[in-house]
Enzyme design. Sequence first.
Site, short mmCIF file in Angstrom:
data_model
loop_
_atom_site.label_atom_id
_atom_site.label_comp_id
_atom_site.label_asym_id
_atom_site.label_seq_id
_atom_site.Cartn_x
_atom_site.Cartn_y
_atom_site.Cartn_z
N HIS A 1 0.81 -1.22 0.00
CA HIS A 1 0.00 0.00 0.00
C HIS A 1 0.85 1.28 0.00
O HIS A 1 0.74 2.08 -0.93
CB HIS A 1 -1.00 -0.03 1.15
CG HIS A 1 -1.63 1.29 1.45
ND1 HIS A 1 -2.45 1.94 0.55
CD2 HIS A 1 -1.55 2.11 2.53
CE1 HIS A 1 -2.84 3.09 1.07
NE2 HIS A 1 -2.31 3.22 2.27
N HIS B 1 3.91 6.90 5.46
CA HIS B 1 2.71 7.60 5.93
C HIS B 1 1.86 6.82 6.93
O HIS B 1 1.12 7.43 7.69
CB HIS B 1 1.86 8.09 4.74
CG HIS B 1 0.95 7.06 4.15
ND1 HIS B 1 1.34 6.22 3.15
CD2 HIS B 1 -0.33 6.72 4.44
CE1 HIS B 1 0.33 5.42 2.83
NE2 HIS B 1 -0.70 5.70 3.60
N ASP C 1 -2.98 8.45 -1.16
CA ASP C 1 -3.37 7.39 -0.23
C ASP C 1 -4.82 7.00 -0.48
O ASP C 1 -5.17 5.83 -0.60
CB ASP C 1 -3.18 7.92 1.21
CG ASP C 1 -3.63 6.95 2.28
OD1 ASP C 1 -3.34 5.75 2.14
OD2 ASP C 1 -4.26 7.40 3.25
N GLU D 1 0.80 5.33 12.83
CA GLU D 1 -0.53 4.92 13.25
C GLU D 1 -0.67 3.40 13.30
O GLU D 1 -1.34 2.86 14.18
CB GLU D 1 -1.57 5.52 12.30
CG GLU D 1 -3.00 5.39 12.78
CD GLU D 1 -3.31 6.19 14.04
OE1 GLU D 1 -2.51 7.08 14.38
OE2 GLU D 1 -4.33 5.90 14.68
N ASP D 2 -0.03 2.70 12.38
CA ASP D 2 -0.30 1.27 12.25
C ASP D 2 0.81 0.34 12.73
O ASP D 2 0.63 -0.87 12.74
CB ASP D 2 -0.61 0.94 10.77
CG ASP D 2 -1.91 1.58 10.31
OD1 ASP D 2 -2.69 1.97 11.19
OD2 ASP D 2 -2.12 1.68 9.10
N ASP E 1 -22.82 16.35 -26.14
CA ASP E 1 -21.36 16.53 -26.17
C ASP E 1 -20.64 15.60 -25.21
O ASP E 1 -20.13 15.98 -24.18
CB ASP E 1 -20.97 17.99 -25.90
CG ASP E 1 -21.74 18.57 -24.73
OD1 ASP E 1 -22.62 17.86 -24.21
OD2 ASP E 1 -21.46 19.71 -24.36
#
Length: 724
Positions: A48, A72, A139, A76-77, A259
């Site tokens: 990812h 990034h 992301d 957090e993870d 169009d």
Amino acid sequence: MMRQYELVEKVQSYDPDADETLLNRAYVYAMKAHGSQMRASGDPYFSHPLEVAAILTELKLDAATIAVALLHDVVEDTEATHQEIVDLFGAEIGALVDGLTKIKRLDLVTKEAAQAENLRKLLLAISKDIRVLLVKLADRLHNMRTLGAMRDDKRQRIAQETMDIYAPLAGRMGMQQLRDELEDLSFRVLNPEAHAAIMERLDRLHEESGDVLRQIEVALVERLAKSNIVAEVKGREKKPYSIWRKMEKKHLSLGQLSDIFGFRVVVREMDECYRALGIVHQTWRVVPGRFKDYISNPKQNDYRSIHTTVIGPHRMRVELQIRTQLMHEIAERGVAAHSVYKDAKAEEAAQGMRVEAAESNAYRWLRHLVEMLSEGDSPKEFLEHTKLELFHDQVFCFTPKGDLIALPKGATPIDFAYAVHTNVGDSCVGSRVNGRHAPLMTELENGDEVEIIRSKAQVPPSAWEGLAVTGKARAAIRRATRIATRKQYAGLGREILGRQLSKANLEASDKQLIAALPRLGFRNLDDALASIGRGELNGADFVKALGPDGADMPKPKRKSAAKPSTTLDEPLNGGRTIAVRGVNRDLPIRIAESTGAVPGDRIVGILTPGKGITIYPIFSRALQEFDDQPDCWIDLAWDTSDESLRYPARLAVKIHNEVGALAQVTQTIGEHGGNIDHLIMNTRARDFFDLDIVVEVHDLKHLNHIMNSLKLKPLVSTINRATG
Ligand code: MN
């Protein structure tokens, strides 16, 4: 999965000076940090951030941004910490990753459009550096591309948020390609039927028109070449979502939509744009009202092009966008295109400017854009396609759990507490901001994490109203103090009523009291009691209302016979009339023992449930303890119409330890018409006695006369009013 060397080569292909070591370190660090984590799709998690980085290389972003893309999600993870990122990659990258971590926390709590709006506000608020946004957009794009593995409700939510927030934001940043893809991916999830119908219709159009796109391309190129304009012409059909939006906006059916084909004419110089336009208009008939010159009038996001629509070959309506290569770059990549302008950098380097300054200069334009966004300079265009509003007067704070609380600028922890929940506000006694104790008047700043310290016993002081800026907090504080005051008055009212009942030799249960309420025009016992406490309802009237002539009155109170109602403990003024104005005559009133008080003293009443009102002279030190309870304070004035009344004053007298000293004091007081109510003699030092005297006088003038007389006695050393 892209390999490490491929990523580095890709960045170096558009930025030969790119920091290769940085990219390699970020790659290895992120790969190790995510370790064996998996995505919902079953892919290794590291795929990812790597894909996000790859999307950003398509936008030709600098090495720092690519490194941030790789990193990034690590804070957090994974086990990685913000400090670790700063230590390893420096403050700049640390700050960028931190910004992304904060936004990521938002993703977890974003449920509805209201919170989606907050998200965008936060984006603007914390995006000191637009690169945070660019990484976030990439992301989101990758998450949208891989949405398939998600639960359906989650997909819906993410798609809606993308449609509401990220796609318009990408558009606002001028990143048209990114916007188109985000919208299309969201549209597929949010409205699969419409998406399928439009795709089907487009397929049929292809069959019908054959290679009409190609024919028009060729015709255009040839026609322009005749006038010596080298142009690149690319036909494209509109994306399903932009077709859908047009149908909705103009209330057209799919069949009426003509169009669907658009052509981009990309030339080399700006003047060629206008020459090409002239040629096109000379060759084909113009559709009126469709011409727009965004070259002389660029859009807010710096988009520049000439738009026109003509009836082209095969009598097809053809929409044309005419622009230079540079304009095209900006139209497609928006802020990202600006970020790699090397000429500005080179120019500044040539002028001997610092490298960092030149580096950040590449983003000056971007920052300016964010500023414009947040200042709401001309946000109309942005608002056209979104329901989002522009805010610049707000701060965004977090609860310890990571919930976002948006507050107006100048807001304090009190506002924060009430924004979380009224109960939290009502029980708030203190706060910690970013882990540290902070006064409740602290002005909160963007990104502050606020923890509210609570106590069940707390009643918000009415003074807080001045510390709060939000209407919600102010209203809640007013309400809470009103309730607390009402409670106090109700307590007083109950006491007054009790006295009245005692006088009438009666007692009544709450049930009996409630039964009398309709006759008094009340529905609620507390309301009626509070009304007595405030002096609006006469306690005696309540007693009367209990029954006509006592017909259904409670039985006479037996024990009250042995206990007269005058035994209320009022040591300084037991049985004495206290003449003051500003208070209900039924209230139990006493004068503070610690000081006494006489007419002429400035006084205040302190209202205490169960005790009634205590009168203090304003100099009493005891008042300090009620400083933060302004609702207890009652303004009182003496009623001096009855001059025969006497009031107590407490004096502290120091006399010499000599024979006859005490007699001198008592005699002087007596001679001047004072009554000694109480006298205690303490020996503190060898040579002196301390006297604690309560003397009853008519008023302050009378008291001063006695005190002055005492001061004249040779054996009296000092004399003062007791201050409590
Ligand atoms: Mn991510």
